[in-house]
Design an enzyme around this catalytic site. Structure first.
Site, mmCIF file in Angstrom:
data_model
loop_
_atom_site.group_PDB
_atom_site.id
_atom_site.type_symbol
_atom_site.label_atom_id
_atom_site.label_comp_id
_atom_site.label_asym_id
_atom_site.label_seq_id
_atom_site.Cartn_x
_atom_site.Cartn_y
_atom_site.Cartn_z
ATOM 1 N N ASP A 101 0.832 -1.198 0.000
ATOM 2 C CA ASP A 101 0.000 0.000 0.000
ATOM 3 C C ASP A 101 0.872 1.255 0.000
ATOM 4 O O ASP A 101 2.053 1.208 0.369
ATOM 5 C CB ASP A 101 -0.905 0.015 1.229
ATOM 6 C CG ASP A 101 -1.893 -1.141 1.245
ATOM 7 O OD1 ASP A 101 -2.225 -1.643 0.155
ATOM 8 O OD2 ASP A 101 -2.322 -1.537 2.346
ATOM 9 N N ALA A 102 0.259 2.386 -0.345
ATOM 10 C CA ALA A 102 0.999 3.651 -0.401
ATOM 11 C C ALA A 102 1.623 4.004 0.947
ATOM 12 O O ALA A 102 2.728 4.564 1.001
ATOM 13 C CB ALA A 102 0.083 4.773 -0.869
#
Length: 243
Positions: A101-102
């Protein structure tokens, strides 16, 4: 691999240019005209453009220490793609073997070898991925023992038909703590699959919340001395793990 990708790995053509050549009928696979860009080809196929035999360049394999607010995508979106950090020709022809994920940091493997990346991410291959997890709620020793058993037996995640595969949960050794104050809220989790937001959902399923997440290891590959944002080519030994 796909025929259009093979052409790109054998020439200086872009994916768009490769598709135009295919439509023109200039490409043959084992003597037969091939126009389907998605056609799967193999090492023992003879592939030509206007009679010129194509030989694919060797596959590329890299490790990156992903920073927060970057994305495991082949295009830039709200945040930049991690491929911007890989300073090699045609970096955006590569893909990420196991996305983060970011807001998650740590180890990312990047390659243009589809079979190799499949061996990294497929649950059937039982490749272990280890994450350092910081939790909102502290876990005392009694609670940890209970969670170790639950994670080992598998958890029922919302929206999933089956339990998670057996996972290994353990406390971070005190000498390895990033912050000694987080002793009871910092754990290591090792899983062999990669469901959507899996680590976060696993802890949500037991009434806790992940506040920070960092991938430390895939198989026997670790970040070593790589600083955030740094990358390097994998060694032959590291590559061989997933061939």
């Amino acid at each position: 691999m796909r025929l259009d990708k093979f052409i790109c790995k054998s020439t200086e053509l872009t994916r768009t240019e490769a598709k135009k050549v295919l439509k023109s009928g200039e490409v043959r696979v084992n003597g037969e005209v091939a126009k389907n860009a998605a056609m799967q080809v193999h090492e023992n196929n003879t592939i030509t453009i206007d009679g010129q035999v194509l030989i694919a360049r060797g596959s590329r394999y890299y490790i990156l220490h992903k920073v927060v607010d970057s994305i495991c995508s082949n295009i830039d979106e709200v945040y930049p793609s991690v491929l911007n950090f890989i300073e090699v020709d045609k970096a955006f022809d590569l893909h990420i073997a196991g996305r983060l994920d970011a807001d998650t940091t740590g180890l990312v493997l990047i390659t243009d070898d589809g079979r190799w990346s499949h061996n990294v991410i497929s649950p059937k291959k039982q490749c272990q991925k280890t994450y350092r997890v910081w939790l909102r709620n502290e876990i005392n020793d009694e609670k940890l023992a209970d969670l170790v058993t639950k994670f080992e037996h598998g958890l029922q995640l919302q929206g999933e038909d089956s339990l998670t595969r057996p996972a290994i949960l353990m406390r971070v050794e005190k000498e390895d703590l990033v912050d000694e104050m987080s002793y009871r809220s910092e754990v290591l989790l090792t899983i062999t699959e990669g469901k959507y937001h899996q680590v976060k959902r696993m802890f949500a399923a037991v009434g806790n919340r992940v506040v920070a997440l960092h991938r430390e290891q895939i198989g026997r590959i670790t970040l070593g001395d790589l600083a955030p944002g740094e990358w390097r080519a994998l060694t032959a030994v590291e590559i061989a793990q997933f061939l």
